[in-house]
Design a protein around this motif. Sequence first.
Motif: not given
Length: 455
Positions: A244, A285, A299, A301, A247
Motif C-alpha cells: 500500500d 488485518d 485493506k 492498515s 499508507k
Amino acid sequence: MRFYNPIIPDTIADPSVVEFDGVFYLYGTTDIGTGLGASGVPVVWKSTDFCNWSFEGTIFPDVDWTVAKYWAPGRVLRRMENGRYKYYLYFSASEVASPDPNAPKPDPEQTFVATADSPEGPFVTANGPNIFSGPNKAVPVLDDIDGDPFVDDDGTAYIGWRRRHVAKLNPDWLSIDPSTRHQITTKHGGAYSEGSWIFKRNGIYYYLYTLSSNANYKYAYVMSRESPLGPFEWPEEDLIATTDHEKGIWGPGHGCLFLPQNSDKAIFVYLEYGEGGTTRQVHADWLEFNPDGTIKPVKLSWEGVGPLREVKEAVDIARQGTASASSCRPGRTVTGESDGIKLAREVTYAAQNAVDGWNRTRWWAAEDDPNPWWQMDLKANYEIDRCELAFNFPTFGHAYILEKSVDGENWLKVKVQEERKLCSPHVVEKVGTARFLRVRILEGTPGLWSFKAFI
C-alpha cells in the motif's frame, strides 16, 4: 487512534497463529538483522487478547542455535494420543554455513517435524535427533522448505510447501504419501512462490501463497470446491495483498490466515518489510469474503485488528513522561522497491520511541556506547505496581538493572538481573514510589521496543 500493527515488539517473519484453549500462540522466524544465513532462537509468543504478547525461553532448549537455523514454522497441529494432547510443529531448518570456504557445506534446507506435550514446548524432533544436516540428521518430512500442514474435517492431513506444492500426509503426520504429491499451476505461470497456507471455509479449500520477495511481496491464492489436492480454480482477482504505497505498508509476505474460535471473521497475519533485510515485523488485518467464496483484497492498515478479547490492563503512566538515554543510534533511510516504484522511509532510534505505544519504533543505543542506559521522568511521584521492559532482540537475552528515584539524584536498585534471561517483556513487580526510572543494560542488545509503568 492507536496503531496495533506491528502486533509484537520484535523483528519476526513468517508468522503462524493458532488458538488452543483460549490462548493465541504465534510461531515465526526470529529475525536478527544479519541476513537469511542465520536466524535467532525459536520461541513462541502467546497472548490472551491478541494485543499483549509475551514469550519465555526457547521452545527448543536442546539445540545449539548458533550452528543451526530455524525459520518458517507452519501451523501447529494437535491431536489426542494416549489420553493427552500431542502437538506437532513443522518447521524449516538447516545448519549455519561455516565462514571457512574449505569446510563442508550444510545440507539443503528442508522441512522437519517436532512434537511436544505443550504448545510452548519443549519440542523434540520426531524423526531422529535434533540435528538438521549431515549423515546423522533427523529424517525430514519434505525435501524443501515452508511446509504448512492442514487437517480436514475427516481427520485427513495434508501439507503445502514452496512453489505451490501439496501432498497428503500419512496418518502418523511424520511423512507424506508421495503418490499424492503435485504442483499447483496458476495464472502466474512458473513465477517463484513460497509461504503456502491451506484452510477451509464453507466447504471451499483455499491455498494461499506469496509471490516475489522483500518490499515487492504479494499474496495470491487458488481455491477448490473438492479437495486440498484440487482441482483448483483461478479467481479473476487472485491477488489479495500487495504494498500500500499511500499508507507506507510494504511487501505483505509469508504469513497465515487465522480464524478465531467462535468467530465468523478471518484475520490475515503477515510479515511487513520493517527496516529491510531480516528486520521484518508481524502485522494483522481483517480479511473478508465475497458471497461466492472468493477473497476480497485485504485493506492493509497500521490500526490492525486490535484486541479480540477484553484487555484487563492497569494504567500505563510511562507514555506521559519524558525519556532520555546515554546515547542513540543515528537515524537512517530505509529503501525498497515495489511495483517498479522506489520506496523510502525514515527510521529513528530516539529514547522517546520506547514510550510511544507503537511496536514499530524503538530506542537503540549507539554502537560505541560502553555503558548504555535509558531513563524516564514521569513528572511526578507515583506508586508504581510493576514495570514491563521489551528489549531489542530479546531472544539474545538481557541482563540489566532497574533503578528508581524520587528526585533524579538518589537512586535505589529495584531489580538486578545478573544473568541473561530470554523473555519479553521482562516484568518487575512492586516497584514502589518513584518519579524517575532508569534501566542500565549490562548484557544483550542495548535498546527498548517499549517500557511500561503501571499504577
